[in-house]
Design a protein around this motif. Structure first.
Motif, PDB file in Angstrom:
ATOM      1  N   ALA A 867       0.984  -1.103  -0.033  1.00 40.90           N
ATOM      2  CA  ALA A 867       0.058  -0.053  -0.020  1.00 40.90           C
ATOM      3  C   ALA A 867       0.907   1.244  -0.033  1.00 40.90           C
ATOM      4  N   LEU A 868       0.799   2.157  -1.054  1.00 43.98           N
ATOM      5  CA  LEU A 868       1.662   3.089  -1.160  1.00 43.98           C
ATOM      6  C   LEU A 868       0.576   4.291  -1.277  1.00 43.98           C
ATOM      7  N   SER A 869       1.005   5.589  -0.581  1.00 39.32           N
ATOM      8  CA  SER A 869       0.231   6.759  -0.750  1.00 39.32           C
ATOM      9  C   SER A 869       0.529   7.435  -1.950  1.00 39.32           C
ATOM     10  N   GLY A 870      -0.051   8.267  -2.392  1.00 42.54           N
ATOM     11  CA  GLY A 870      -0.001   9.108  -3.802  1.00 42.54           C
ATOM     12  C   GLY A 870       1.215   9.974  -3.685  1.00 42.54           C
ATOM     13  N   GLY A 871       1.911  10.168  -4.844  1.00 44.61           N
ATOM     14  CA  GLY A 871       2.964  11.277  -5.013  1.00 44.61           C
ATOM     15  C   GLY A 871       2.434  12.481  -5.272  1.00 44.61           C
ATOM     16  N   PRO A 872       3.008  13.796  -5.306  1.00 41.53           N
ATOM     17  CA  PRO A 872       2.555  15.161  -5.284  1.00 41.53           C
ATOM     18  C   PRO A 872       2.066  15.330  -6.895  1.00 41.53           C
ATOM     19  N   ILE A 873       1.152  16.234  -6.859  1.00 44.69           N
ATOM     20  CA  ILE A 873       0.753  16.817  -8.371  1.00 44.69           C
ATOM     21  C   ILE A 873       1.261  18.167  -8.342  1.00 44.69           C
ATOM     22  N   THR A 874       2.208  18.540  -9.091  1.00 42.28           N
ATOM     23  CA  THR A 874       3.019  19.807  -9.291  1.00 42.28           C
ATOM     24  C   THR A 874       2.734  20.448 -10.564  1.00 42.28           C
ATOM     25  N   ALA A 875       2.344  21.776 -10.802  1.00 38.11           N
ATOM     26  CA  ALA A 875       1.993  22.507 -11.950  1.00 38.11           C
ATOM     27  C   ALA A 875       3.296  23.137 -12.438  1.00 38.11           C
ATOM     28  N   PHE A 876       3.352  23.123 -13.677  1.00 33.31           N
ATOM     29  CA  PHE A 876       4.400  23.500 -14.514  1.00 33.31           C
ATOM     30  C   PHE A 876       3.936  24.605 -15.402  1.00 33.31           C
ATOM     31  N   GLY A 877       4.513  25.840 -15.454  1.00 35.82           N
ATOM     32  CA  GLY A 877       3.920  26.859 -16.576  1.00 35.82           C
ATOM     33  C   GLY A 877       5.090  26.987 -17.436  1.00 35.82           C
ATOM     34  N   VAL A 878       4.727  27.905 -18.652  1.00 32.59           N
ATOM     35  CA  VAL A 878       5.723  27.864 -19.598  1.00 32.59           C
ATOM     36  C   VAL A 878       6.563  29.474 -19.571  1.00 32.59           C
ATOM     37  N   THR A 879       6.115  30.083 -18.716  1.00 31.88           N
ATOM     38  CA  THR A 879       7.004  31.515 -18.786  1.00 31.88           C
ATOM     39  C   THR A 879       6.843  31.959 -17.215  1.00 31.88           C
ATOM     40  N   TRP A 880       7.624  32.998 -17.157  1.00 32.69           N
ATOM     41  CA  TRP A 880       7.736  33.667 -15.631  1.00 32.69           C
ATOM     42  C   TRP A 880       7.971  35.150 -15.841  1.00 32.69           C
ATOM     43  N   PRO A 881       7.915  35.716 -14.367  1.00 32.82           N
ATOM     44  CA  PRO A 881       7.810  37.364 -14.549  1.00 32.82           C
ATOM     45  C   PRO A 881       9.046  37.944 -15.067  1.00 32.82           C
ATOM     46  N   ASP A 882       9.001  38.944 -15.719  1.00 31.32           N
ATOM     47  CA  ASP A 882       9.830  39.844 -16.072  1.00 31.32           C
ATOM     48  C   ASP A 882      10.922  39.089 -17.203  1.00 31.32           C
ATOM     49  N   GLU A 883      10.133  38.187 -18.166  1.00 29.99           N
ATOM     50  CA  GLU A 883      11.231  37.815 -19.093  1.00 29.99           C
ATOM     51  C   GLU A 883      10.195  37.445 -20.436  1.00 29.99           C
ATOM     52  N   ASN A 884      10.815  37.875 -21.492  1.00 32.97           N
ATOM     53  CA  ASN A 884      10.022  37.603 -22.772  1.00 32.97           C
ATOM     54  C   ASN A 884      10.525  36.048 -23.275  1.00 32.97           C
ATOM     55  N   PHE A 885      10.447  35.148 -22.986  1.00 30.74           N
ATOM     56  CA  PHE A 885      11.025  33.949 -23.303  1.00 30.74           C
ATOM     57  C   PHE A 885      10.529  32.839 -22.808  1.00 30.74           C
ATOM     58  N   ALA A 886      10.383  31.622 -23.699  1.00 28.29           N
ATOM     59  CA  ALA A 886       9.828  30.373 -23.323  1.00 28.29           C
ATOM     60  C   ALA A 886      10.340  29.634 -22.434  1.00 28.29           C
ATOM     61  N   VAL A 887      10.426  29.609 -21.016  1.00 28.70           N
ATOM     62  CA  VAL A 887      11.145  28.733 -20.168  1.00 28.70           C
ATOM     63  C   VAL A 887      10.811  27.141 -20.487  1.00 28.70           C
ATOM     64  N   ALA A 888       9.615  26.784 -21.066  1.00 33.00           N
ATOM     65  CA  ALA A 888       9.134  25.459 -21.394  1.00 33.00           C
ATOM     66  C   ALA A 888       8.581  25.674 -22.805  1.00 33.00           C
ATOM     67  N   SER A 889       8.475  24.575 -23.576  1.00 30.16           N
ATOM     68  CA  SER A 889       7.840  24.478 -24.729  1.00 30.16           C
ATOM     69  C   SER A 889       6.223  24.760 -24.559  1.00 30.16           C
ATOM     70  N   TYR A 890       6.122  25.627 -25.710  1.00 25.58           N
ATOM     71  CA  TYR A 890       4.716  25.966 -26.071  1.00 25.58           C
ATOM     72  C   TYR A 890       3.904  25.020 -26.582  1.00 25.58           C
ATOM     73  N   GLY A 896      11.652  21.108 -22.319  1.00 25.87           N
ATOM     74  CA  GLY A 896      11.984  22.766 -21.598  1.00 25.87           C
ATOM     75  C   GLY A 896      11.764  22.531 -20.172  1.00 25.87           C
ATOM     76  N   GLY A 897      11.512  21.473 -19.549  1.00 27.69           N
ATOM     77  CA  GLY A 897      11.272  21.767 -18.046  1.00 27.69           C
ATOM     78  C   GLY A 897       9.768  22.556 -17.667  1.00 27.69           C
ATOM     79  N   GLY A 898      10.083  23.407 -17.101  1.00 27.72           N
ATOM     80  CA  GLY A 898       8.760  24.368 -16.828  1.00 27.72           C
ATOM     81  C   GLY A 898       8.955  25.338 -15.681  1.00 27.72           C
ATOM     82  N   THR A 899       8.248  25.989 -15.297  1.00 27.05           N
ATOM     83  CA  THR A 899       8.321  27.017 -14.013  1.00 27.05           C
ATOM     84  C   THR A 899       7.307  26.890 -13.088  1.00 27.05           C
ATOM     85  N   GLY A 900       7.414  27.446 -11.797  1.00 25.28           N
ATOM     86  CA  GLY A 900       6.513  27.332 -10.682  1.00 25.28           C
ATOM     87  C   GLY A 900       5.582  28.637 -10.941  1.00 25.28           C
TER      88      GLY A 900
END
Length: 1001
Positions: A867-890, A896-900
């Protein structure tokens, strides 16, 4: 008198034999065990292998201690001699893999401290191994035969506390919070771990093995190159008794439950599994016995395997079949040259081939194939492995061992269409509805997959020595491994590109900085990816260890290991060199009552991780990885040049934006001050007997990995923007590279920067920033209770609470299902690992039960539950503040990973007007608990002299098909939530049944 003899015989058969909880100390990598204890000073102790007749004799030291090491596992007779005459009756002893069996003998030659052992029929169990300072689980073939355990090394490892399945998209297992790429696997002391990605290993059929040891922490300095865990397996050997057997395994499709079909929230198809089917049959025959009695012994086995499977794609419009019909062979030869000199030879082959056929169209509603012209491809894997090992004993106190071995594996994926057809596919989430509206046609004329030619070879040399000096047992040695990867891979077809159709909307951002033109609702991504070359890795290590009996009840283990790693480029030049990596390790075991019934133990150590050859392959040779976007102007029908079947080819329209070549690599630089990845570990444990049948224990583990090694995006080495470098470096630490005036440096020369503060310049806002310090910590407390087998029943239960935190999983990235070890997008951008929190393999609660019961001579039963408890569900965005660049693929959810950071306002506007919210790791809850129950029943023919058994096992008895992996990419475009976020990507396998029929003679 007769009762006394029987009691002593019972005491002997297996002191320490079923150490299935917290086990052993020395000898493990050499696939042997040991016997040690106390007796009358000056007496001689002679041990005789009951299977081969080999004997050894040692004299009890003046302090009353004796040791017999480097013993092949199995049953022995222990006899005390005084002045040349036998004292008392011989005592039976079982030597377990990697274990030290403690046998304390009185003046009459009999075993003392009877209250500290369990007598069960003809077997005595040393419930607490007071000479162990590590955490490990031992399990032999007899115990496995009583349990419903899958016939793989990984399934055995999953019985141990703290061991769980990793990202099922990669395969592999996670030990103590580590990733699936941090473990090592040994067969008879030969390292068979895949060194390209470190996520798999060479293997052999289950029936080839005698005993397994799963090390989950605190292992000796003779083990290295792992920061997760170690699986140590030893094969069966021949004896003076001629034996043979046949075993047949059946897993018919009719005995399997159907998989569930899964859908997105809007009702569109995610995965179809209800039509999938598979069957597996294998038969092996084995024989063992003496070629020369008491001298030369052989065990040999051949196994024929037949595996067939069929499955649909997500759309349910194609049917894929895979067939393999492979034979395994293996042999072990043991030559007792004299009682003091032993030569062992091991050889086996796990080579295999598979044929894949894809039929289109397939009618899902009626389960019928509507074409007899499949696209075909073939693959091959595995290879031959072997070793030769010499063990020599010189006098009573000195032992030397030398081994030479090789381990080969290969991977070939080929198709008749490789040179003729480009590969074409589509993105189900964005283009699936359009595709099904077209009638779900065949796209492209290639069956799929890259063209791969891959061969790996490891050559191993090893020397180990042991020298007993009174209260000290010194162990020291050296090993060397030369690993060579010869690999080429590319996409098939005349253009060498993979074409993927995506649904799009005008104005959507693309990864190359362009936007989707007005009036365009479908685009085509053409990706060219190819590489090739021959790459070597040279590793070596020396170690020294002192097992010091400070007092008769307190053992101190002091060890030091020094590793050296060197990776070479395709031209044979040194690319990465890490030497003099010092790993100190210290452990203790305190026999608290002095009778072997209770111990307190602990250890503290450092473990280094080697560099996989995929790093050299991609960074030290050259990788072409270019992406080009086009307008998709529809489809046109063409004929498959191989089969003649019709298919649709994309009509490639206007190119959108420039070619994105930012991922091309060519002998990328290496940080001049590069540090190796290491992990520090501390364990403290307690174990005690409840009575002669039951024991329990508790231990606490702390692990920390404070650094990382990966490709790091550096675009401002000297504070000025320049083209992107991808050096192999330690992110968040100092970095030294060769800088030039073209990069904005004042002059050409070595430049050192602190990457926690600089190295990256943002696009648009032009801020100079650095990377977050890498960190991974694992904390766990484990409780375990064990009831040993007594020819009637056995039981083991464990509960483990753990917490895994940090900002990087390790050398793979399960969050976005990116498994190229050591180059996993963690450090492709400073936003990727800005947040610390619950990591992918964080399962707070683990409960494991296993039990077996013998009703009578004919019927017995076994069961397991995890019996194993579930792993975390984490959200990854594609951009972040103050930059005009795709941190992760659109477009791609895996690139490309992703942002918080998740955009919540003005997301379609200028980048500096967007409003973001920060999302913690695990902010979207956790996946559900999973329960995996197995059960079996074994029938034994109740006729003396005939060993015939049939075992029926059911796996995942409850047929739970809970989700175990979910899609973590939250956004597609800034502020636009993907409909796939949080939806399943992998589920538990459905229930299946296995019948094993065994006849031994």
């Amino acid at each position: 008198m007769k009762g006394k003899v029987l009691k002593k015989a019972a005491l002997g058969i297996a002191l320490g034999a079923c150490i299935a909880t917290m086990a052993p100390l020395a000898m493990a990598q050499s696939a042997t065990g040991a016997v040690a204890g106390r007796a009358s000073a000056g007496d001689q102790i002679t041990i005789t292998n009951t299977a081969t007749g080999a004997t050894r004799t040692v004299t009890v030291e003046g302090n009353g201690s004796y040791r017999l090491t480097q013993l092949p596992i199995g049953d022995y007779q222990l006899q005390v001699k005084r002045d040349g005459a036998n004292v008392g009756d011989a005592v039976g002893v079982n030597v377990s893999l990697g274990g030290t069996t403690t046998v304390n003998l009185g003046a009459d030659g009999g075993v003392v401290n009877l209250n500290a052992v369990q007598v069960v029929g003809s077997r005595v169990i040393n419930r607490v191994d007071v000479r162990s300072t590590e955490s490990a689980t031992n399990i032999n073939r007899e115990e496995l035969a009583r349990l419903p355990v899958g016939q793989t090394l990984g399934s055995v490892a999953l019985l141990a506390p703290g061991v769980i399945g990793g990202n099922s998209g990669f395969g592999g297992i996670s030990f103590g919070g580590s990733s699936v790429a941090e473990n090592s696997v040994f067969i008879n002391g030969l390292n068979v771990t895949d060194f390209y990605r470190r996520q798999s290993f060479s293997t052999a059929p289950f029936a080839f093995f005698q005993e397994f040891q799963v090390k989950t922490g605190g292992y000796s300095v003779e083990f290295g190159r792992a920061t997760g865990g170690v699986i140590n397996a030893v094969t069966r050997s021949g004896s003076n008794e001629l034996k043979g057997g046949v075993e047949i395994t059946f897993e018919p499709n009719a005995w399997k439950s159907a998989g569930d079909d899964h859908y997105y929230e809007d009702g569109s198809v995610n995965v179809r599994s209800s039509h999938d089917r598979s069957s597996f049959t294998k038969a092996n025959v084995w024989a063992s016995g003496p070629l020369v009695k008491d001298k030369l012994f052989l065990f040999a086995m051949y196994e024929q395997q037949d595996r067939q499977s069929g499955f649909t794609n997500a759309a349910g419009d194609s049917w894929t079949t895979t067939k393999s019909d492979n034979g395994f062979w293996g042999a072990k030869l043991d030559w007792n040259i004299t009682d003091d000199h032993l030569l062992e030879l091991l050889a086996f082959s796990d080579e295999g081939d598979a044929e894949t056929s894809i039929y289109r169209p397939y009618d899902f509603a009626t389960s019928t194939i509507q074409s007899d012209l499949p696209s075909q491809s073939s693959s091959s894997s595995g290879g031959k492995s072997g070793s030769i090992t010499y063990t020599g004993r010189f006098g009573e106190n000195f032992t030397a061992k030398a081994m030479y071995g090789f381990n080969r594996s290969s991977s070939f994926n080929l198709s008749p269409a490789d040179t003729l057809c480009d590969q074409v596919t589509y993105n189900n989430a964005s283009y699936g509805a359009v595709y099904r509206g077209l009638g779900s046609p065949t796209l492209g004329c290639h069956p799929g997959g890259s063209v791969i030619r891959h061969e790996d070879e490891r050559k191993v040399k090893r020397l180990d020595f042991e020298w007993s000096l009174g209260d000290h047992m010194l162990r020291f040695g050296w090993d060397h491994e030369l690993m060579t990867t010869d690999r080429t891979d590319r996409y098939p077809g005349p253009t060498g590109k993979l074409y993927t159709a995506y649904g799009a909307a005008p104005g959507d951002l693309l990864d190359n900085g362009a936007t989707v033109p007005a009036g365009v609702n479908a685009i085509l991504l053409a990706r060219e990816r190819s590489a090739g070359g021959v790459f070597d890795i040279d590793t070596s290590a020396g170690y020294i260890e002192d097992n010091w009996s400070i007092t008769p009840n307190l053992l101190l283990n002091l060890g030091l290991r020094v590793d050296n790693f060197e990776n070479f480029d395709a031209g044979g030049n040194s690319y990465i060199k890490l030497d003099n990596l010092v790993s100190p390790r210290i452990g203790f075991s305190w026999d608290m009552k002095g009778d072997g019934s209770t111990k307190l133990f602990g250890n503290l150590g450092r473990y280094y991780m080697p560099i996989p050859s995929i790093i050299s392959y991609n960074f030290a040779g050259g990788l072409t990885d270019e992406r080009t976007y086009y307008v998709l102007d529809g489809w046109q029908q063409q004929s498959n040049p191989v089969t003649g079947a019709p298919y649709l080819a994309p009509i490639i329209g206007a190119q959108i934006g420039p070619v994105d070549d930012s991922y091309n690599l060519s002998n990328e630089p290496v940080d001049r001050d590069l540090d190796a990845v290491y992990q520090d570990e501390a364990i403290l444990g307690f174990q005690t007997m409840i009575n002669q049948a039951w024991s329990w224990g508790v231990n606490a583990t702390y692990r920390r990995m404070p650094n990382a090694m990966d490709d790091v995006r550096i675009n401002a080495l000297c504070g000025t923007r320049h083209s992107t470098l991808w050096p192999i470096a330690n992110p968040g630490d100092s970095l030294t590279l060769w800088g030039t005036t073209a990069m904005g440096c004042a002059q050409d020369g070595w430049v050192t920067i602190d990457t926690s503060k600089e190295g990256y310049i943002t696009v648009g806002s032009n801020r100079i920033i650095g990377y977050s310090k890498p960190k991974r910590t694992y904390k766990a407390v484990e409780f375990q209770i064990d009831r040993a087998w007594d020819d009637k029943w056995a039981f083991n239960a464990s509960y483990l609470w753990s917490k895994l935190e940090g900002n990087h999983e390790g050398p793979v990235n399960s969050d976005t299902n990116y498994g190229d070890t050591g180059m996993v997008q963690h450090w492709d951008h400073p936003a990727n690992n800005e947040r610390y929190g619950d990591l992918f393999n964080d399962h707070r609660h683990q409960i494991k039960l296993r039990a077996s019961y013998r009703l009578n001579e004919m019927w017995s039963f076994g069961g397991t539950l995890t019996a194993l408890s579930g792993g975390p569900i984490t959200a990854f965005g594609v951009t972040w503040p103050d930059e005009n660049f795709a941190v992760a693929s659109y477009t791609s959810t895996g690139s490309g990973g992703g942002t918080g950071w998740l955009c919540v306002q003005n997301c379609a506007g200028a980048y500096d007007q967007r409003v973001y919210e920060y999302s913690e790791r695990g902010a979207f809850g956790r996946m559900p608990w999973t329960y995996n129950m197995g059960a079996n029943v074994t029938w034994t023919l109740p006729v003396d002299g005939i060993d015939l058994k049939a075992r029926l096992s059911v796996y995942n008895l409850l047929n739970d098909q809970e989700v175990i992996n979910v899609s973590a990419r939250y956004e597609g475009q800034p502020g636009v939530r993907r409909s796939t976020f949080g939806t399943g990507t992998r589920w538990q396998s459905p229930r299946y049944t296995q019948l094993v029929v065994t006849w031994n003679f």
